[in-house]
Write a protein that holds these residues in place. Structure first.
Motif, PDB file in Angstrom:
ATOM      1  N   PRO A 100      34.522  54.365  10.351  1.00 42.62           N
ATOM      2  CA  PRO A 100      35.618  54.808  11.966  1.00 42.62           C
ATOM      3  C   PRO A 100      37.039  54.355  11.510  1.00 42.62           C
ATOM      4  CG  PRO A 100      34.177  53.597  12.561  1.00 42.62           C
ATOM      5  CD  PRO A 100      33.730  53.579  11.401  1.00 42.62           C
ATOM      6  N   ALA A 101      36.998  53.145  11.919  1.00 43.94           N
ATOM      7  CA  ALA A 101      38.771  52.478  10.749  1.00 43.94           C
ATOM      8  C   ALA A 101      39.009  52.482   9.954  1.00 43.94           C
ATOM      9  CB  ALA A 101      38.632  50.950  10.924  1.00 43.94           C
ATOM     10  N   SER A 102      38.359  53.506   8.899  1.00 41.73           N
ATOM     11  CA  SER A 102      39.465  54.103   8.198  1.00 41.73           C
ATOM     12  C   SER A 102      39.399  55.681   8.097  1.00 41.73           C
ATOM     13  CB  SER A 102      38.890  53.929   6.564  1.00 41.73           C
ATOM     14  OG  SER A 102      37.256  55.109   6.679  1.00 41.73           O
ATOM     15  N   ALA A 103      38.896  56.155   9.120  1.00 44.24           N
ATOM     16  CA  ALA A 103      39.455  57.436   9.765  1.00 44.24           C
ATOM     17  C   ALA A 103      40.287  57.255  10.960  1.00 44.24           C
ATOM     18  CB  ALA A 103      38.474  58.465  10.561  1.00 44.24           C
ATOM     19  N   GLN A 104      40.885  56.380  11.508  1.00 46.36           N
ATOM     20  CA  GLN A 104      41.441  56.357  12.777  1.00 46.36           C
ATOM     21  C   GLN A 104      42.974  55.702  12.503  1.00 46.36           C
ATOM     22  OE1 GLN A 104      38.293  55.280  14.884  1.00 46.36           O
ATOM     23  NE2 GLN A 104      38.141  57.345  15.187  1.00 46.36           N
ATOM     24  N   THR A 105      42.791  54.496  12.066  1.00 43.08           N
ATOM     25  CA  THR A 105      44.240  53.266  11.787  1.00 43.08           C
ATOM     26  C   THR A 105      44.357  53.706  10.153  1.00 43.08           C
ATOM     27  OG1 THR A 105      42.580  51.720  10.778  1.00 43.08           O
ATOM     28  CG2 THR A 105      43.184  51.986  13.057  1.00 43.08           C
ATOM     29  N   HIS A 106      44.224  54.308   8.989  1.00 40.47           N
ATOM     30  CA  HIS A 106      44.952  54.458   7.901  1.00 40.47           C
ATOM     31  C   HIS A 106      45.785  54.900   7.951  1.00 40.47           C
ATOM     32  CE1 HIS A 106      41.224  50.990   7.629  1.00 40.47           C
ATOM     33  NE2 HIS A 106      41.837  50.876   6.752  1.00 40.47           N
ATOM     34  N   VAL A 107      46.497  54.488   6.993  1.00 36.87           N
ATOM     35  CA  VAL A 107      48.142  55.861   7.061  1.00 36.87           C
ATOM     36  C   VAL A 107      46.800  57.346   6.151  1.00 36.87           C
ATOM     37  CG1 VAL A 107      49.288  56.428   5.571  1.00 36.87           C
ATOM     38  CG2 VAL A 107      49.387  54.163   6.443  1.00 36.87           C
ATOM     39  N   ASP A 108      47.476  58.109   6.889  1.00 32.96           N
ATOM     40  CA  ASP A 108      46.795  60.325   6.736  1.00 32.96           C
ATOM     41  C   ASP A 108      48.067  59.794   5.118  1.00 32.96           C
ATOM     42  OD1 ASP A 108      46.268  62.284   6.574  1.00 32.96           O
ATOM     43  OD2 ASP A 108      46.652  62.565   8.485  1.00 32.96           O
ATOM     44  N   PRO A 109      46.497  60.375   4.449  1.00 32.60           N
ATOM     45  CA  PRO A 109      47.068  60.967   2.859  1.00 32.60           C
ATOM     46  C   PRO A 109      47.986  62.183   3.494  1.00 32.60           C
ATOM     47  CG  PRO A 109      45.093  60.518   2.964  1.00 32.60           C
ATOM     48  CD  PRO A 109      45.104  60.088   4.734  1.00 32.60           C
ATOM     49  N   ALA A 110      47.679  62.981   4.183  1.00 33.89           N
ATOM     50  CA  ALA A 110      47.146  63.596   4.180  1.00 33.89           C
ATOM     51  C   ALA A 110      49.541  64.377   4.440  1.00 33.89           C
ATOM     52  CB  ALA A 110      47.117  65.036   5.222  1.00 33.89           C
ATOM     53  N   TYR A 111      50.357  63.752   4.377  1.00 34.90           N
ATOM     54  CA  TYR A 111      51.473  63.441   4.356  1.00 34.90           C
ATOM     55  C   TYR A 111      52.270  62.916   3.770  1.00 34.90           C
ATOM     56  CZ  TYR A 111      50.402  66.071   8.834  1.00 34.90           C
ATOM     57  OH  TYR A 111      49.594  67.039   8.997  1.00 34.90           O
ATOM     58  N   PRO A 112      53.585  63.103   2.712  1.00 30.99           N
ATOM     59  CA  PRO A 112      53.976  62.336   2.175  1.00 30.99           C
ATOM     60  C   PRO A 112      54.986  61.547   2.851  1.00 30.99           C
ATOM     61  CG  PRO A 112      54.569  65.298   1.378  1.00 30.99           C
ATOM     62  CD  PRO A 112      53.661  64.281   2.609  1.00 30.99           C
ATOM     63  N   ILE A 113      55.071  60.483   2.161  1.00 31.56           N
ATOM     64  CA  ILE A 113      56.520  59.559   3.078  1.00 31.56           C
ATOM     65  C   ILE A 113      57.196  60.253   3.495  1.00 31.56           C
ATOM     66  CG2 ILE A 113      57.382  58.695   0.835  1.00 31.56           C
ATOM     67  CD1 ILE A 113      56.711  55.804   2.709  1.00 31.56           C
ATOM     68  N   HIS A 114      57.725  59.694   4.998  1.00 28.47           N
ATOM     69  CA  HIS A 114      58.543  60.324   5.142  1.00 28.47           C
ATOM     70  C   HIS A 114      58.823  61.659   4.972  1.00 28.47           C
ATOM     71  CE1 HIS A 114      59.952  56.421   4.802  1.00 28.47           C
ATOM     72  NE2 HIS A 114      60.422  56.494   4.304  1.00 28.47           N
ATOM     73  N   ARG A 151      59.341  65.324   6.776  1.00 26.60           N
ATOM     74  CA  ARG A 151      60.328  65.923   7.898  1.00 26.60           C
ATOM     75  C   ARG A 151      59.187  67.195   8.751  1.00 26.60           C
ATOM     76  NH1 ARG A 151      64.785  63.444   8.734  1.00 26.60           N
ATOM     77  NH2 ARG A 151      66.095  62.448   7.529  1.00 26.60           N
ATOM     78  N   ASP A 152      58.749  67.305   7.518  1.00 24.26           N
ATOM     79  CA  ASP A 152      57.777  69.130   8.029  1.00 24.26           C
ATOM     80  C   ASP A 152      56.304  68.253   8.770  1.00 24.26           C
ATOM     81  OD1 ASP A 152      59.391  70.200   7.251  1.00 24.26           O
ATOM     82  OD2 ASP A 152      58.606  70.523   5.259  1.00 24.26           O
ATOM     83  N   ARG A 153      55.928  66.988   8.863  1.00 22.40           N
ATOM     84  CA  ARG A 153      54.820  66.481   9.515  1.00 22.40           C
ATOM     85  C   ARG A 153      54.833  67.028  11.210  1.00 22.40           C
ATOM     86  NH1 ARG A 153      52.885  60.593   8.688  1.00 22.40           N
ATOM     87  NH2 ARG A 153      51.165  61.408   9.393  1.00 22.40           N
ATOM     88  N   PRO A 154      53.872  67.285  11.933  1.00 17.34           N
ATOM     89  CA  PRO A 154      54.437  67.514  13.682  1.00 17.34           C
ATOM     90  C   PRO A 154      54.723  66.184  14.020  1.00 17.34           C
ATOM     91  CG  PRO A 154      51.839  68.643  13.202  1.00 17.34           C
ATOM     92  CD  PRO A 154      52.416  67.264  11.311  1.00 17.34           C
ATOM     93  N   GLN A 155      56.311  66.340  15.159  1.00 17.83           N
ATOM     94  CA  GLN A 155      56.278  65.179  15.835  1.00 17.83           C
ATOM     95  C   GLN A 155      55.974  64.716  16.841  1.00 17.83           C
ATOM     96  OE1 GLN A 155      59.461  64.129  15.159  1.00 17.83           O
ATOM     97  NE2 GLN A 155      60.493  65.527  13.326  1.00 17.83           N
TER      98      GLN A 155
END
Ligand code: MG
Length: 261
Positions: free
Chosen positions: A20-34, A36-40
């Motif tokens: 559960p921890a890896s699914a919920q508290t780790h950096v989301d690999p679906a988005y590159p760092i910074h 600007r297109d990820r949901p606000q």
């Protein structure tokens, strides 16, 4: 053989904690760092802080459980209307009337509670301004007058009753308004009713961290630590009648999405 068995059990336990921890508290690999297109993040008016003379304004997305006037959102265990006293901007335990439960049920949440201990104080130890905030009606954050009034550490103000003493005693004197800010993640069970993730709690008492993401053994109890039993993911919040006229005001709760854990 015993060694193998215990190694396997430890591996399973570790996997249960990591999944559960890896699914919920780790950096989301679906988005590159910074990116600007990820949901606000949603915009939320944060409200205002309370003072001793006036309650603050809750965050705009909070469910307000007491707005200063009535206890329409609360009931006793038998479903009857609240018999607790409502004063000017606060409500107060009426000894002997029984616990209060929210009519609505809640799961993972952020909860804000303000309380004031009887002034002048009366009684000692566990009989000095005892009440309690029961997450899901099962897990008590102790409410007690612990200002210069000793009791057993895992039963003083802001203890997870019978399980975790607070990290420090941040109590204010009786009569003054105090705050609990609680982050609660309820337990999870698989389809067979086995525990897959214990409940966790973080508590700030008067803004001071007193419970740091502690893992509960199960429901809280007096002289007992009962095991978890599978139940609904959402249950009513309860306030304890322990026979002392403790006051409450400005209660609000925010539901937390699974992804926020
Ligand atoms: Mg209590």
């Amino acid at each position: 053989m015993n060694t193998i068995r215990w190694t396997t059990l430890a591996g399973v336990a570790l996997a249960l904690r990591l999944l559960p921890a890896s699914a919920q508290t780790h950096v989301d690999p679906a988005y590159p760092i910074h990116d600007r297109d990820r949901p606000q993040p949603r915009v939320v008016d944060p409200g205002t802080a309370s003072t001793q003379s006036a309650p603050g304004r809750p965050p705009a997305d909070a469910v307000v459980l007491f707005a200063g006037k009535d206890l329409a959102q609360w009931q006793h265990q038998d479903g009857s209307a609240s018999k607790w006293k409502v004063g000017n901007g606060f409500f107060e335990v009426v000894p002997g009337s029984g616990y209060l439960y929210t009519r609505a049920a809640f799961g993972d949440c952020q909860l804000h509670v303000e309380f004031a201990e009887p002034d002048p104080p009366k009684g000692e130890d566990q009989n000095r301004g005892n009440s309690g905030v029961f997450l899901q009606g099962l897990y008590e954050v102790q409410v007690l007058d612990s200002y210069k009034s000793p009791t057993y550490p895992d039963g003083q103000a802001s203890a997870v009753y019978g399980q975790f003493p607070p990290l420090v005693n941040a109590s204010r004197p009786p009569g003054l308004w105090q705050t609990y800010d609680i982050v609660f993640h309820g337990p999870r069970f698989d389809a067979a009713g086995h525990l897959t993730r214990p409940a966790r709690m973080t508590v700030l008492h008067n803004g001071v961290l007193v419970q740091d993401d502690v893992e509960l053994t199960g429901p809280t109890g007096h002289h007992q630590r009962p095991p978890y039993t599978a139940g609904p993911a959402q249950l009513p919040l309860a306030l304890q009648d322990h026979g002392d006229p403790v006051r409450y005001r400005n209660l609000w709760i925010r539901a937390l999405p699974e992804a926020a854990h």
